[in-house]
Design a protein around this motif. Structure first.
Motif, PDB file in Angstrom:
ATOM      1  N   GLU A 126       0.822  -1.214   0.000  1.00 42.28           N
ATOM      2  CA  GLU A 126       0.000   0.000   0.000  1.00 42.28           C
ATOM      3  C   GLU A 126       0.860   1.272   0.000  1.00 42.28           C
ATOM      4  OE1 GLU A 126      -3.603   2.145   2.461  1.00 42.28           O
ATOM      5  OE2 GLU A 126      -3.139   0.046   2.864  1.00 42.28           O
ATOM      6  N   GLU A 127       1.933   1.288   0.786  1.00 38.02           N
ATOM      7  CA  GLU A 127       2.794   2.475   0.833  1.00 38.02           C
ATOM      8  C   GLU A 127       3.443   2.740  -0.523  1.00 38.02           C
ATOM      9  OE1 GLU A 127       6.607   4.301   3.302  1.00 38.02           O
ATOM     10  OE2 GLU A 127       6.265   2.139   3.352  1.00 38.02           O
ATOM     11  N   ILE A 128       3.920   1.682  -1.171  1.00 41.80           N
ATOM     12  CA  ILE A 128       4.547   1.824  -2.494  1.00 41.80           C
ATOM     13  C   ILE A 128       3.515   2.285  -3.515  1.00 41.80           C
ATOM     14  CG2 ILE A 128       5.689   0.576  -4.373  1.00 41.80           C
ATOM     15  CD1 ILE A 128       7.494   1.124  -1.896  1.00 41.80           C
ATOM     16  N   ALA A 129       2.325   1.691  -3.490  1.00 35.61           N
ATOM     17  CA  ALA A 129       1.277   2.071  -4.443  1.00 35.61           C
ATOM     18  C   ALA A 129       0.875   3.533  -4.265  1.00 35.61           C
ATOM     19  CB  ALA A 129       0.065   1.152  -4.282  1.00 35.61           C
TER      20      ALA A 129
ATOM     21  N   ALA B 221       3.096   2.824 -15.239  1.00 42.95           N
ATOM     22  CA  ALA B 221       2.873   2.456 -13.839  1.00 42.95           C
ATOM     23  C   ALA B 221       4.047   1.676 -13.262  1.00 42.95           C
ATOM     24  CB  ALA B 221       1.585   1.638 -13.709  1.00 42.95           C
ATOM     25  N   ASN B 222       4.645   0.760 -14.039  1.00 48.57           N
ATOM     26  CA  ASN B 222       5.783   0.000 -13.517  1.00 48.57           C
ATOM     27  C   ASN B 222       6.914   0.924 -13.094  1.00 48.57           C
ATOM     28  OD1 ASN B 222       4.867  -2.610 -13.473  1.00 48.57           O
ATOM     29  ND2 ASN B 222       6.203  -3.337 -15.105  1.00 48.57           N
ATOM     30  N   ASP B 223       7.213   1.919 -13.920  1.00 58.10           N
ATOM     31  CA  ASP B 223       8.271   2.863 -13.546  1.00 58.10           C
ATOM     32  C   ASP B 223       7.855   3.680 -12.329  1.00 58.10           C
ATOM     33  OD1 ASP B 223       9.905   1.910 -15.516  1.00 58.10           O
ATOM     34  OD2 ASP B 223       9.622   3.599 -16.876  1.00 58.10           O
ATOM     35  N   GLY B 224       6.568   3.950 -12.196  1.00 61.20           N
ATOM     36  CA  GLY B 224       6.075   4.625 -10.992  1.00 61.20           C
ATOM     37  C   GLY B 224       6.316   3.792  -9.748  1.00 61.20           C
ATOM     38  N   TYR B 225       6.056   2.500  -9.835  1.00 66.69           N
ATOM     39  CA  TYR B 225       6.301   1.610  -8.689  1.00 66.69           C
ATOM     40  C   TYR B 225       7.787   1.546  -8.337  1.00 66.69           C
ATOM     41  CZ  TYR B 225       1.532  -0.175  -9.275  1.00 66.69           C
ATOM     42  OH  TYR B 225       0.178  -0.300  -9.378  1.00 66.69           O
ATOM     43  N   ILE B 226       8.614   1.425  -9.367  1.00 67.87           N
ATOM     44  CA  ILE B 226      10.060   1.340  -9.136  1.00 67.87           C
ATOM     45  C   ILE B 226      10.566   2.636  -8.517  1.00 67.87           C
ATOM     46  CG2 ILE B 226      12.299   1.117 -10.282  1.00 67.87           C
ATOM     47  CD1 ILE B 226      10.734  -0.702 -12.376  1.00 67.87           C
ATOM     48  N   ALA B 227      10.099   3.769  -9.030  1.00 67.09           N
ATOM     49  CA  ALA B 227      10.495   5.066  -8.467  1.00 67.09           C
ATOM     50  C   ALA B 227      10.037   5.191  -7.021  1.00 67.09           C
ATOM     51  CB  ALA B 227       9.916   6.203  -9.308  1.00 67.09           C
ATOM     52  N   ALA B 228       8.846   4.722  -6.737  1.00 69.36           N
ATOM     53  CA  ALA B 228       8.328   4.779  -5.365  1.00 69.36           C
ATOM     54  C   ALA B 228       9.195   3.951  -4.431  1.00 69.36           C
ATOM     55  CB  ALA B 228       6.882   4.288  -5.331  1.00 69.36           C
ATOM     56  N   MET B 229       9.634   2.802  -4.889  1.00 67.49           N
ATOM     57  CA  MET B 229      10.500   1.962  -4.065  1.00 67.49           C
ATOM     58  C   MET B 229      11.814   2.676  -3.771  1.00 67.49           C
ATOM     59  SD  MET B 229       9.680  -1.641  -5.907  1.00 67.49           S
ATOM     60  CE  MET B 229       8.022  -2.321  -5.840  1.00 67.49           C
ATOM     61  N   ALA B 230      12.356   3.344  -4.772  1.00 68.60           N
ATOM     62  CA  ALA B 230      13.592   4.110  -4.561  1.00 68.60           C
ATOM     63  C   ALA B 230      13.355   5.239  -3.567  1.00 68.60           C
ATOM     64  CB  ALA B 230      14.098   4.665  -5.891  1.00 68.60           C
ATOM     65  N   ALA B 231      12.226   5.914  -3.688  1.00 65.22           N
ATOM     66  CA  ALA B 231      11.917   7.020  -2.774  1.00 65.22           C
ATOM     67  C   ALA B 231      11.759   6.518  -1.346  1.00 65.22           C
ATOM     68  CB  ALA B 231      10.655   7.738  -3.237  1.00 65.22           C
TER      69      ALA B 231
END
Length: 120
Positions: free
Chosen positions: A61-64, A86-96
């Motif tokens: 949920e936090e990553i999404a 969206a995949n790049d959004g998820y990957i960027a969120a994980m980095a953040a």
């Protein structure tokens, strides 16, 4: 990237420096997509074996939530759709969330999302 000498060299450098290399689950999907569409000479078994050694970070949920916020901010900055998936959004969120950089040759999408990027 297995045949890319710059990518291989960067991976070796990260290992030598003891850098944690996270494997976002969307990247797992991208790797298997490449094999399933015959865009690689790598077999499914080789992909599975290569991916085994990396700790995963899953879409929760936090990553999404973070991905949605990063994608929205990127679209707002350009006044429309950035075209970042969206995949790049998820990957960027994980980095953040991990306060880490994304290692990629797709610099533009991740810079648009406002995360640190490292390339090879």
């Amino acid at each position: 990237m297995a045949a890319d000498p710059d990518a291989f060299s960067k991976g070796a450098e990260l290992v030598e420096n003891g850098e944690m290399q996270w494997l976002p689950t969307p990247v797992v999907a991208e790797a298997y997509y490449g094999v399933a569409t015959v865009r690689s000479d790598t077999t499914t078994q080789e992909v599975r074996n290569r991916l085994l050694g990396y700790p995963r970070i899953d879409v929760d949920e936090e990553i999404a939530r973070t991905a949605g916020e990063l994608l929205a901010k990127a679209d707002d900055r350009v006044g429309g759709d950035t075209g970042v998936g969206a995949n790049d959004g998820y990957i960027a969120a994980m980095a953040a969330v991990l306060d880490d950089a994304v290692l990629t040759d797709n610099v533009a999408d991740f810079e648009a999302l406002g995360v640190s990027v490292e390339t090879y």
